[in-house]
Write a protein that holds these residues in place. Structure first.
Motif, mmCIF file in Angstrom:
data_model
loop_
_atom_site.group_PDB
_atom_site.id
_atom_site.type_symbol
_atom_site.label_atom_id
_atom_site.label_comp_id
_atom_site.label_asym_id
_atom_site.label_seq_id
_atom_site.Cartn_x
_atom_site.Cartn_y
_atom_site.Cartn_z
ATOM 1 N N TYR A 100 1.175 -1.260 -0.149
ATOM 2 C CA TYR A 100 -0.050 0.315 -0.167
ATOM 3 C C TYR A 100 0.742 1.522 -0.154
ATOM 4 O O TYR A 100 -0.219 2.374 -1.213
ATOM 5 C CB TYR A 100 -0.945 0.061 1.438
ATOM 6 N N LEU A 101 2.205 0.862 0.936
ATOM 7 C CA LEU A 101 2.907 1.774 1.135
ATOM 8 C C LEU A 101 3.919 2.436 0.326
ATOM 9 O O LEU A 101 4.499 3.327 -0.647
ATOM 10 C CB LEU A 101 3.353 2.332 2.446
ATOM 11 N N ASN A 102 4.142 1.198 -1.365
ATOM 12 C CA ASN A 102 5.029 1.164 -1.867
ATOM 13 C C ASN A 102 6.622 1.333 -1.867
ATOM 14 O O ASN A 102 7.163 1.918 -2.103
ATOM 15 C CB ASN A 102 4.511 2.929 -3.275
ATOM 16 N N ILE A 103 6.791 -0.029 -0.263
ATOM 17 C CA ILE A 103 7.262 0.559 -0.120
ATOM 18 C C ILE A 103 8.235 -1.203 -0.774
ATOM 19 O O ILE A 103 7.501 -1.851 -0.201
ATOM 20 C CB ILE A 103 7.740 0.100 2.077
ATOM 21 N N LYS A 104 9.507 -1.187 -1.332
ATOM 22 C CA LYS A 104 10.029 -1.728 -1.898
ATOM 23 C C LYS A 104 11.110 -3.538 -0.744
ATOM 24 O O LYS A 104 11.311 -2.938 -0.331
ATOM 25 C CB LYS A 104 11.086 -1.750 -2.743
#
Length: 173
Positions: free
Chosen positions: A169-173
């Motif tokens: 959701y937070l676009n953390i890889k």
């Protein structure tokens, strides 16, 4: 062919909500995520971990009804919208009903204390938050930026099954 998805008698599948809301402060709208701290007698070693409201789907309970029920029980909030609910497909054959739906994401625990598959939905909710329940405490809305910071600084403070959906959701890889 029917497949029994239950591992043990009375064990149920889980649904999980990633609730968000927008609040206006002055001229600026801010996005918030609903989180709470686990406080469960059965899994006391996980108490204090941050998590989303979640719960077990009762036998033959519609997953969207389960989401609404669990969020209400755990937080006091009423879900006003579940993203994807309007795209559900229904099938009925020989008296058997099936729904097909697409959650935000699905996570599966591959090892650890217990086996679980989590269906995560993005929801909008409103109402007054409860102070605590028999399963959670410190129920609150956190700014998205704050949740992202907390996750990046110390992901171990979150319930394991909520980390991957949050990262997505937070676009953390």
């Amino acid at each position: 062919m029917q497949i029994n998805l239950y591992r043990r008698k009375n064990e149920r599948n889980f649904c999980c909500t990633l609730c968000w809301s927008y609040y206006r402060k002055g001229n600026k709208w801010r996005k918030y995520i609903l989180i709470q701290e686990r406080e469960k007698e059965e899994y006391y070693n996980q108490n204090g971990l941050l998590e989303f409201p979640a719960g077990k789907i009762r036998e033959y309970e519609n997953i969207f009804e389960a989401l609404r029920r669990e969020v209400r029980e755990e937080t006091g909030l009423t879900i006003t919208k579940i993203l994807g609910e309007e795209e559900v497909f229904h099938t009925e054959v020989n008296g058997n009903k099936v729904i097909n739906f697409t959650p935000f994401c699905v996570s599966q625990n591959m090892s650890g204390l217990y086996s679980i598959v989590l269906n995560v939905f993005i929801c909008y909710a409103e109402g007054e938050l409860l102070e605590k329940t028999d399963e959670s405490i410190n129920i609150r809305w956190e700014k998205v930026e704050e949740v992202k910071r907390m996750l990046q600084e110390n992901k171990e403070q979150f319930f394991l099954m909520d980390i991957t959906p949050l990262n997505k959701y937070l676009n953390i890889k």
